[in-house]
Write a protein that holds these residues in place. Structure first.
Motif, PDB file in Angstrom:
ATOM      1  N   ARG A   3       0.845  -1.189   0.000  1.00 38.12           N
ATOM      2  CA  ARG A   3       0.000   0.000   0.000  1.00 38.12           C
ATOM      3  C   ARG A   3       0.882   1.241   0.000  1.00 38.12           C
ATOM      4  NH1 ARG A   3      -3.997  -0.823   5.029  1.00 38.12           N
ATOM      5  NH2 ARG A   3      -1.969  -0.605   6.061  1.00 38.12           N
ATOM      6  N   LEU A   4       0.494   2.229  -0.783  1.00 38.75           N
ATOM      7  CA  LEU A   4       1.263   3.465  -0.846  1.00 38.75           C
ATOM      8  C   LEU A   4       1.343   4.127   0.516  1.00 38.75           C
ATOM      9  CD1 LEU A   4       2.741   5.527  -2.659  1.00 38.75           C
ATOM     10  CD2 LEU A   4       0.535   6.658  -2.995  1.00 38.75           C
ATOM     11  N   ARG A   5       0.280   4.047   1.301  1.00 40.25           N
ATOM     12  CA  ARG A   5       0.261   4.710   2.608  1.00 40.25           C
ATOM     13  C   ARG A   5       1.325   4.155   3.550  1.00 40.25           C
ATOM     14  NH1 ARG A   5      -5.316   2.081   4.989  1.00 40.25           N
ATOM     15  NH2 ARG A   5      -6.128   2.894   3.022  1.00 40.25           N
ATOM     16  N   ALA A  35     -10.323  12.256  -7.201  1.00 43.20           N
ATOM     17  CA  ALA A  35     -10.161  11.129  -6.277  1.00 43.20           C
ATOM     18  C   ALA A  35      -8.698  10.795  -6.026  1.00 43.20           C
ATOM     19  CB  ALA A  35     -10.889   9.902  -6.829  1.00 43.20           C
ATOM     20  N   GLU A  36      -7.827  11.159  -6.976  1.00 46.66           N
ATOM     21  CA  GLU A  36      -6.419  10.773  -6.864  1.00 46.66           C
ATOM     22  C   GLU A  36      -5.520  11.901  -6.350  1.00 46.66           C
ATOM     23  OE1 GLU A  36      -4.974   7.876  -9.481  1.00 46.66           O
ATOM     24  OE2 GLU A  36      -6.775   7.859 -10.734  1.00 46.66           O
ATOM     25  N   ILE A  37      -6.092  13.064  -6.108  1.00 52.02           N
ATOM     26  CA  ILE A  37      -5.300  14.199  -5.620  1.00 52.02           C
ATOM     27  C   ILE A  37      -4.607  13.882  -4.288  1.00 52.02           C
ATOM     28  CG2 ILE A  37      -5.429  16.571  -4.778  1.00 52.02           C
ATOM     29  CD1 ILE A  37      -5.519  16.342  -7.823  1.00 52.02           C
ATOM     30  N   PRO A  38      -5.290  13.307  -3.275  1.00 50.50           N
ATOM     31  CA  PRO A  38      -4.590  13.049  -2.001  1.00 50.50           C
ATOM     32  C   PRO A  38      -3.392  12.108  -2.153  1.00 50.50           C
ATOM     33  CG  PRO A  38      -6.972  12.944  -1.693  1.00 50.50           C
ATOM     34  CD  PRO A  38      -6.738  12.997  -3.168  1.00 50.50           C
ATOM     35  N   ASP A  39      -3.484  11.111  -3.031  1.00 52.23           N
ATOM     36  CA  ASP A  39      -2.355  10.191  -3.216  1.00 52.23           C
ATOM     37  C   ASP A  39      -1.200  10.884  -3.922  1.00 52.23           C
ATOM     38  OD1 ASP A  39      -3.392   7.566  -2.194  1.00 52.23           O
ATOM     39  OD2 ASP A  39      -4.945   7.988  -3.669  1.00 52.23           O
ATOM     40  N   LEU A  40      -1.502  11.717  -4.902  1.00 51.85           N
ATOM     41  CA  LEU A  40      -0.439  12.488  -5.542  1.00 51.85           C
ATOM     42  C   LEU A  40       0.224  13.415  -4.529  1.00 51.85           C
ATOM     43  CD1 LEU A  40      -2.228  13.320  -8.907  1.00 51.85           C
ATOM     44  CD2 LEU A  40      -0.041  12.121  -8.686  1.00 51.85           C
ATOM     45  N   ARG A  41      -0.589  14.052  -3.692  1.00 49.93           N
ATOM     46  CA  ARG A  41      -0.012  14.948  -2.676  1.00 49.93           C
ATOM     47  C   ARG A  41       0.875  14.172  -1.708  1.00 49.93           C
ATOM     48  NH1 ARG A  41      -5.112  18.475  -2.062  1.00 49.93           N
ATOM     49  NH2 ARG A  41      -4.554  20.352  -3.212  1.00 49.93           N
ATOM     50  N   ARG A  42       0.500  12.954  -1.378  1.00 52.31           N
ATOM     51  CA  ARG A  42       1.306  12.144  -0.454  1.00 52.31           C
ATOM     52  C   ARG A  42       2.738  12.009  -0.979  1.00 52.31           C
ATOM     53  NH1 ARG A  42      -0.002   8.280   3.302  1.00 52.31           N
ATOM     54  NH2 ARG A  42      -2.181   8.283   2.631  1.00 52.31           N
ATOM     55  N   ILE A  43       2.871  11.725  -2.268  1.00 47.78           N
ATOM     56  CA  ILE A  43       4.200  11.560  -2.858  1.00 47.78           C
ATOM     57  C   ILE A  43       4.912  12.897  -2.967  1.00 47.78           C
ATOM     58  CG2 ILE A  43       5.487  10.732  -4.848  1.00 47.78           C
ATOM     59  CD1 ILE A  43       3.109   8.900  -5.489  1.00 47.78           C
ATOM     60  N   LEU A  44       4.209  13.901  -3.463  1.00 48.27           N
ATOM     61  CA  LEU A  44       4.840  15.203  -3.687  1.00 48.27           C
ATOM     62  C   LEU A  44       5.256  15.866  -2.388  1.00 48.27           C
ATOM     63  CD1 LEU A  44       2.451  16.540  -6.478  1.00 48.27           C
ATOM     64  CD2 LEU A  44       4.781  15.662  -6.763  1.00 48.27           C
ATOM     65  N   ASP A  45       4.434  15.781  -1.354  1.00 51.75           N
ATOM     66  CA  ASP A  45       4.766  16.403  -0.069  1.00 51.75           C
ATOM     67  C   ASP A  45       5.989  15.767   0.572  1.00 51.75           C
ATOM     68  OD1 ASP A  45       2.640  18.087  -0.401  1.00 51.75           O
ATOM     69  OD2 ASP A  45       1.335  17.113   1.064  1.00 51.75           O
ATOM     70  N   ALA A  46       6.235  14.494   0.220  1.00 49.47           N
ATOM     71  CA  ALA A  46       7.426  13.815   0.751  1.00 49.47           C
ATOM     72  C   ALA A  46       8.660  14.063  -0.100  1.00 49.47           C
ATOM     73  CB  ALA A  46       7.158  12.306   0.850  1.00 49.47           C
TER      74      ALA A  46
END
Length: 382
Positions: A3-5, A35-46
């Motif tokens: 899982r990406l999380r 729907a995919e914005i939070p997952d993209l943000r997860r990667i970009l914010d890191a």
């Protein structure tokens, strides 16, 4: 399942994000992007660097995706460049030059004939854009394409929350239930018949075919459907419809006695055995027993879903859809709309799934090809 999380993302990590941004240039419905914005943000914010792969349309009629890049820029609050190339050394170089915490959207994957047949060489060229895959795009999770299942033969994959949310959302509508259950299958895509009609008729009490599914069922019963749309693989769908209609112990399938047909702006209601040559079915007339079933659903509760519009709703043929949606919105009814076109066309404020064919595949099998590929890992994904 990875899982990406749960994945530690380090600054500078190179990611391929396999998305399902199959939305029209008018951006009338952006649910599949949002729907995919939070997952993209997860990667970009890191601090990850993200090369996004997506599709729109089909090979031979594929649009460019600059409208998607503009919407992503607005939603993410930082520029998402659009790169026309996606499988060339230049594309790989540009992906490698992305700064930490930035993303670029690469060209429409369905520009390539090899995308939809999961060409291994094309998949390897896509994989050159990153070192790991964030598996989004639930709307295409049922399709083994080069940009999702194919790249997972080369790179490790991690399932996004957007995909996990979809599978969790669908669980109440999967398999048999003690609750009274009605399914509506419409639209034009072959999976509504090949997967949906076959699987749902095993577990639901009532199935209401519309669109190409209805046209196929009528053909299977020996009716001439005139100029009605038959979609992709009409003969394969016809074989499935005949098999389902001949099965014992299945759902009660609503076969209307009358339909609304149209030609050149003219409209008629005719018997299903009287469809004139050159006329096309635009809507169905619910039979009394279906109206009774809807009344039972409203009074006693149950579950229902719509996968594909049952009529040519956007053209003003709304009678059957309005009756179905009125019943499905009643208190005590758990109802779901599936698929981008369905959600975009029909007026609905309840739960929705961005996946039409993917949702049906998951309801039928409890998994999808892309999820199986993540479980299997690089080198072995089917």
């Amino acid at each position: 399942m990875n899982r990406l999380r749960d994945k530690e993302i380090r600054p500078g990590d190179r990611w391929v994000y396999s998305a399902g941004f199959n939305v029209r240039p008018d951006l009338r419905d952006t649910g599949r992007i949002d729907a995919e914005i939070p997952d993209l943000r997860r990667i970009l914010d890191a601090g990850g660097r993200v090369a996004i792969l997506s599709h729109q349309g089909s090979h031979g009629s594929a649009d460019e995706l600059d409208h998607v890049a503009a919407h992503l820029t607005t939603r993410l609050g930082s520029t998402v460049d659009y790169v026309w190339d996606n499988d060339t050394p230049q594309a790989a170089r540009l992906a490698g030059e992305l700064r930490p915490g930035t993303a670029a959207l690469f060209g429409n994957t369905r520009r390539h004939a090899g995308e939809q047949r999961n060409d291994p060489a094309l998949a390897r060229r896509f994989a050159a854009l990153g070192d790991a895959v964030a598996v989004g795009g639930f709307s295409k999770a049922h399709r083994a394409h080069a940009s999702n299942v194919g790249v997972l033969r080369t790179l490790p994959g991690y399932v996004t929350d957007s995909v996990l949310r979809e599978t969790e959302l669908l669980a109440p509508w999967a398999g048999p239930s003690d609750r009274f259950s009605i399914a509506v299958l419409g639209g034009v895509k072959r999976e509504k018949t090949m997967t949906g009609l076959d699987a749902v008729s095993r577990h639901y009490d009532v199935v209401v075919p519309g669109g190409v599914v209805l046209n196929t069922v009528l053909r299977a019963l020996g009716h001439d459907v005139g100029a009605s749309e038959l979609g992709e693989d009409p003969e394969g769908c016809l074989r499935v419809a005949r098999t389902v209609l001949g099965r014992t112990g299945r759902a009660r399938i609503h076969v209307p006695r009358h339909v609304t047909v149209t030609r050149d702006g003219a409209v008629r209601i005719v018997g299903v055995h009287q469809i004139p040559p050159g006329w096309a079915i635009a809507d169905l007339v619910p039979r009394p027993w279906l109206r009774d079933a809807l009344a039972r659903l409203v009074s006693g509760g149950g579950r229902a879903f719509v996968a594909g519009t049952p009529s040519r709703y956007a053209e003003g043929f709304r009678n059957s859809a309005d009756q179905l949606l009125a019943a499905f919105s009643a208190p005590g009814v758990d109802a779901l709309l599936m698929g981008g076109d369905t959600v975009a066309e029909l007026p609905w404020d309840g739960p929705v799934s961005t996946g039409g064919g993917a949702a049906l595949h998951f309801l039928a099998h409890g998994t999808c090809p892309v999820l199986d590929a993540v479980r299997t890992g690089p080198g072995e994904a089917a």
